[in-house]
Write an enzyme that holds these catalytic residues in place. Structure first.
Site, PDB file in Angstrom:
ATOM      1  CG  HIS A 126      -0.364  -0.155   2.573  1.00 18.38           C
ATOM      2  ND1 HIS A 126       0.535   1.003   3.260  1.00 18.38           N
ATOM      3  CD2 HIS A 126      -0.144  -1.150   3.429  1.00 18.38           C
ATOM      4  CE1 HIS A 126       0.887   0.569   4.221  1.00 18.38           C
ATOM      5  NE2 HIS A 126       0.533  -0.823   4.541  1.00 18.38           N
ATOM      6  CB  CYS A 148       1.616  -3.685   4.943  1.00 21.01           C
ATOM      7  SG  CYS A 148       0.186  -4.539   5.523  1.00 21.01           S
TER       8      CYS A 148
END
Length: 246
Positions: free
Chosen positions: A194, A220
């Site tokens: 992301h 992430c």
């Protein structure tokens, strides 16, 4: 005829004469010694001490014969003393590199790692904190730095994209992110790619672009917004994601 002190005047005169002669000799010797010292001093100043030595120069003149003088050591010592007097302390100017612009991301140029699969895919190298977007013909279409997990909980291997979200919220609820592409199911939450998260309390990104290439996330893989959009468009559910360590 005896003199006043029991000696003849002639004997006295001879005695006086001898004393005067000795005095003259001593005086001449002193003059000779002074003259020799003067010559030796001048010779030393003008580098001609060798020409003033010889049998006529007494040892008291303070000049050694050339065979006993180490001219090299003297000259080197003089050079060192002169250097110390003329050069003085060396001043070193330290030029510091300008700080990195926080709004400029570093450029990744590393080649695609060997043994990282084939065909249309995404390759993520944990060691180099770098992502490669690869086409079906194994052509690299994009390479860039990212910021993966600082806890290093992602294993190596080949995975598949299983979901995508245009907007998402962090598992602890304090950050928002865009262009989420998930490929691994973690213990606390799913792991994916992301953009740089934004802190809900301040409305600012949690890291700078210049920090990309350093593992800083909770799990992430953070990307610059342009790179996040490129990976979003490059993938669909089922796209392979190859995770390696080099």
């Amino acid at each position: 005829m005896p003199g006043r002190y029991g000696v003849s005047s002639r004997s006295a005169s001879r005695h006086v004469s001898r004393r005067r002669s000795r005095a003259r000799l001593r005086f001449r010797g002193a003059r000779l010694t002074v003259l020799s010292c003067s010559v030796a001093t001048l010779a030393g100043v003008f580098g001609l001490a060798g020409t003033a030595t010889g049998p006529d120069v007494p040892a008291s003149a303070g000049v050694l014969p050339p065979s006993q003088r180490d001219v090299g050591d003297i000259s080197r010592g003089t050079d060192r003393e002169l250097a110390a007097k003329t050069v003085g302390p060396v001043m070193v100017k330290v030029i510091q590199a300008p700080p990195a612009d926080p709004n400029v991301k570093p450029v990744a140029t590393a080649p695609l790692p060997a043994g990282s699969g084939s065909g249309h895919r995404v390759v993520f190298d944990i060691t180099q904190q770098t992502v490669w977007l690869v086409d079906a013909d194994d052509t690299v279409v994009r390479t860039y730095f990212v910021s993966g997990s600082r806890y290093d909980q992602l294993p190596t291997g080949t995975f598949e994209v299983f979901s995508k979200s245009r907007d998402a919220v962090s598992w602890h609820g304090t950050e928002t992110m865009e262009y989420m592409v998930r490929f691994f199911r973690g213990e606390n939450s799913n792991i994916g790619f992301h953009d740089l998260p934004v802190a809900t309390a301040t409305g600012t990104e949690v890291q700078t672009l210049s920090q990309l290439g350093t593992p800083l996330s909770d799990g992430c893989i953070r990307q610059d917004l342009e790179d996040a959009v490129a990976l979003w468009e490059h993938t669909e559910v089922g796209t392979p994601v190859v995770v390696v360590r080099t």
